[in-house]
Every structure is written in structure tokens, then in C-alpha cells.
Design an enzyme around this catalytic site. Structure first.
Site, PDB file in Angstrom:
ATOM      1  N   ALA A  44       1.662  11.293  -4.124  1.00  0.00           N
ATOM      2  CA  ALA A  44       1.789  12.656  -4.652  1.00  0.00           C
ATOM      3  C   ALA A  44       2.645  12.759  -5.902  1.00  0.00           C
ATOM      4  CB  ALA A  44       2.368  13.572  -3.575  1.00  0.00           C
ATOM      5  N   SER A  45       2.899  11.648  -6.588  1.00  0.00           N
ATOM      6  CA  SER A  45       3.734  11.730  -7.787  1.00  0.00           C
ATOM      7  C   SER A  45       2.967  12.233  -9.001  1.00  0.00           C
ATOM      8  CB  SER A  45       4.366  10.369  -8.092  1.00  0.00           C
ATOM      9  OG  SER A  45       3.384   9.359  -8.157  1.00  0.00           O
ATOM     10  N   ARG A  46       1.643  12.335  -8.878  1.00  0.00           N
ATOM     11  CA  ARG A  46       0.821  12.796 -10.009  1.00  0.00           C
ATOM     12  C   ARG A  46      -0.554  13.229  -9.484  1.00  0.00           C
ATOM     13  NH1 ARG A  46       1.098   7.278 -10.100  1.00  0.00           N
ATOM     14  NH2 ARG A  46       2.963   7.425 -11.372  1.00  0.00           N
ATOM     15  N   GLY A  47      -1.370  13.753 -10.381  1.00  0.00           N
ATOM     16  CA  GLY A  47      -2.778  13.990 -10.095  1.00  0.00           C
ATOM     17  C   GLY A  47      -3.052  14.979  -8.980  1.00  0.00           C
ATOM     18  N   GLY A  86      -2.790  14.672  -5.713  1.00  0.00           N
ATOM     19  CA  GLY A  86      -1.743  14.767  -4.699  1.00  0.00           C
ATOM     20  C   GLY A  86      -0.641  15.711  -5.107  1.00  0.00           C
ATOM     21  N   TYR A 135     -15.501  -1.212  -3.361  1.00  0.00           N
ATOM     22  CA  TYR A 135     -14.838   0.092  -3.464  1.00  0.00           C
ATOM     23  C   TYR A 135     -15.459   1.093  -2.496  1.00  0.00           C
ATOM     24  CZ  TYR A 135     -13.465   4.668  -5.240  1.00  0.00           C
ATOM     25  OH  TYR A 135     -13.004   5.964  -5.340  1.00  0.00           O
ATOM     26  N   LYS A 191     -13.505   3.151   0.351  1.00  0.00           N
ATOM     27  CA  LYS A 191     -13.410   4.614   0.301  1.00  0.00           C
ATOM     28  C   LYS A 191     -14.080   5.238   1.513  1.00  0.00           C
ATOM     29  CE  LYS A 191     -11.497   7.816  -1.974  1.00  0.00           C
ATOM     30  NZ  LYS A 191     -10.058   7.814  -2.248  1.00  0.00           N
TER      31      LYS A 191
END
Length: 307
Positions: free
Chosen positions: A22-25, A27, A176, A180
């Protein structure tokens, strides 16, 4: 409509929301949306010092969340480590007393075919996406079950796609897609496992690409960023999911635009990075995907009032 507003007003106030990555984007956007409702937000992510390639740290995110009206706890956490997951969860419980919402947002991406995918990249994606999502959910689950007993409307929300098992979504990046889809399989399995517990488990995925560091650095640079929507559409969609009743709204594979449409928002132009631009579709989504059951909507509130 008034009953709908009353039912959803301040639903996250005082609730504790644990968000990975959650430090960017996306989140961070979800954390800010929860903070504006007065939530406690745990930023569990790896970036604790500035990185010139990536915006934000757990500490800058915490400041933004507190400035938005929430309470924040930044915790350095690599979700590949069981010890770090458990330490982050315990730090959260010590500060806020429990966990009401888990957002499994942390993810790794590497879009190459089988011969061009190093084993270390395969391992990274599976350790973060599938294993990490499962492990964080397991660590948070005792507190989410307690939240359910207290009637606090607990939710797990994985940022992962609908499970469309067609070759076109695998052929260019099998590793990927497997990783996912592992996150989505957690939704499929845990929503059934927890059906009678009062803990909701859902997935949310964007219809279009979202303007994040991953899109800018790994997928398409400025051109693709300009064909994307902002993370705020995902944050608003997440908010409506998380404020829906956990006993009714579970086991869904939501897509952001369908959530917004369900709650009465049909003009999504404000979310475009470039107004009136053509939008690039995201992976894994078919036109029919994204509807679900149990959302708190004006229509559902009216039906309940009539009863």
C-alpha cells in the site's frame, strides 16, 4: 436513496484495514479512500526508503493517510516471509485491537513466454501473488473471524481477475497468469470455506489499465498511462464492496466499472488520466465479466425497505 446513504455512511469509520503493497498505486488509493471515512489503515509493504524508480514509501503513505483523516500504521513487510507477515499482523492488532478488512494488493508481474521466464521470476510471482495472498489471509483470519462475531462486517478483497480459463489469457505469459489466477483461486476457495462465518471474500479487477508505476515502468510507459484510468476508480469500487454486507456479498469476481454502474455511477470520465482518450483494456477481462451479488446499492436498499 436516503436509506442507502444511511446504511453505508461511515461504515469504515473505526474499522481496521490491513493492506499489502500500500505504499503506492491502487493499494494506497484504497487506503486513502478508507482513511477519508475514518478508518485505521495498516500499510504493509517493503519500501521503507525512497526508490528513484518508484514513488512513495510506507512512511509517506502513512502521512497521506493521516492527512486524509485516518489513523495509519506503516509496517515494513515482505509477504514472502511468514515471520514478517506474523510480525505485521501482531503490530496491527497491538495498535488497533483487531482486523476488520484485508486487502491483498501486493503483486509481482513478468510478462514473458515460458522459454523467456527465468525460474527466479516464476518463483517471485508465485511467492508474492499466490503464496503471499494465501499466507496473509491465513494470518489475518483469526481476527477477521472475531470481527464477524462482533458484527463488524469483515471482508477480504483480493485484487485479482475473473477466472477465465481460455488459452488467450495464458499463451503469452503462462507463469504470470498462473500466479495471478492463484489469487483468484483463493477467492473461489475461501469464499466457500468461510461462507457461514460472516467473513466475505471477493476479488476486484479493473476493466482498463490503471495508471500505476507497474504500467509506467513495465508495460507501456507514458503512452499506456495516457490510455489508463486512475487508481481512484479501483478505490471507489473497493469502498462499495467493503461497505456491503459481508454475509451477502461474497464469492464475487467484480470488475470496477460494473461495481460503479451497480451503485449508480455511469459517467466514469473523471477517472480517465487524459479526458476523452481511448482506454486500453486490461488482461483477463471479458465484456460479460464483473457483475456480482450482495452489493449495497440504492436498489437493494429500497427492496429491503419495502419488505
Amino acid at each position: 436513496l436516503e436509506q442507502f446513504k444511511m446504511a453505508t455512511q461511515h461504515c469504515l469509520r473505526g474499522r481496521t484495514v490491513f493492506i499489502t503493497g500500500a505504499s503506492r498505486g491502487i493499494g494506497l488509493a484504497i487506503g486513502l479512500r478508507a482513511a477519508r471515512e475514518g478508518a485505521n489503515v495498516v500499510i504493509a509493504a517493503k519500501t521503507d526508503v525512497p526508490d528513484p524508480r518508484l514513488p512513495g514509501t510506507i512512511f509517506s503513505a502513512a502521512k497521506e493517510i493521516e492527512d486524509a483523516g485516518g489513523k495509519a500504521l506503516p509496517v515494513k513487510c515482505d509477504i514472502r516471509s511468514e515471520d514478517e507477515i506474523n510480525a505485521a499482523v501482531q503490530a496491527c492488532v497491538k495498535k488497533f485491537g483487531g482486523i476488520d478488512v484485508l486487502i491483498n494488493n501486493a503483486s509481482a508481474i513478468f510478462l514473458r513466454g515460458t522459454l523467456d521466464t527465468p525460474i527466479k521470476r516464476f518463483d517471485l510471482m508465485h511467492q508474492i501473488n499466490t503464496r503471499g495472498t494465501w499466507a496473509v489471509s491465513k494470518a489475518c483470519l483469526p481476527y477477521l473471524l472475531e470481527s464477524a462475531k462482533q458484527g463488524r462486517n469483515p471482508h477480504i478483497l483480493n485484487l485479482s481477475p475473473p477466472l477465465n480459463m481460455t488459452g488467450k489469457w495464458f499463451k503469452s505469459h503462462t507463469a504470470y497468469t498462473m500466479a495471478k489466477y492463484g489469487m483468484s483461486m483463493c477467492v473461489l476457495g475461501m469464499s466457500a470455506e468461510l461462507k457461514d462465518s460472516g467473513v466475505a471474500v471477493n476479488a476486484l479487477w479493473p476493466r482498463t489499465t490503471i495508471a500505476t508505476a507497474a504500467v509506467n515502468n513495465l508495460l507501456g510507459g507514458e503512452d499506456l498511462m495516457n490510455q489508463s484510468r486512475t487508481p481512484e476508480i479501483m478505490a471507489d469500487a473497493a469502498y462499495h464492496i467493503l461497505t456491503s454486507p459481508s454475509t451477502e456479498c461474497t464469492g464475487n469476481f467484480f470488475v470496477d466499472d460494473k461495481v460503479m454502474e451497480a451503485v449508480g455511477v455511469t459517467d466514469l470520465s473523471k477517472y480517465s488520466v487524459v479526458p476523452n482518450s481511448s482506454l486500453a483494456p486490461d488482461f483477463f477481462v471479458e465484456d460479460s465479466d464483473g457483475a456480482g451479488v450482495g452489493l449495497a446499492t440504492p436498489q437493494n436498499a429500497s427492496k429491503k425497505a419495502a419488505l
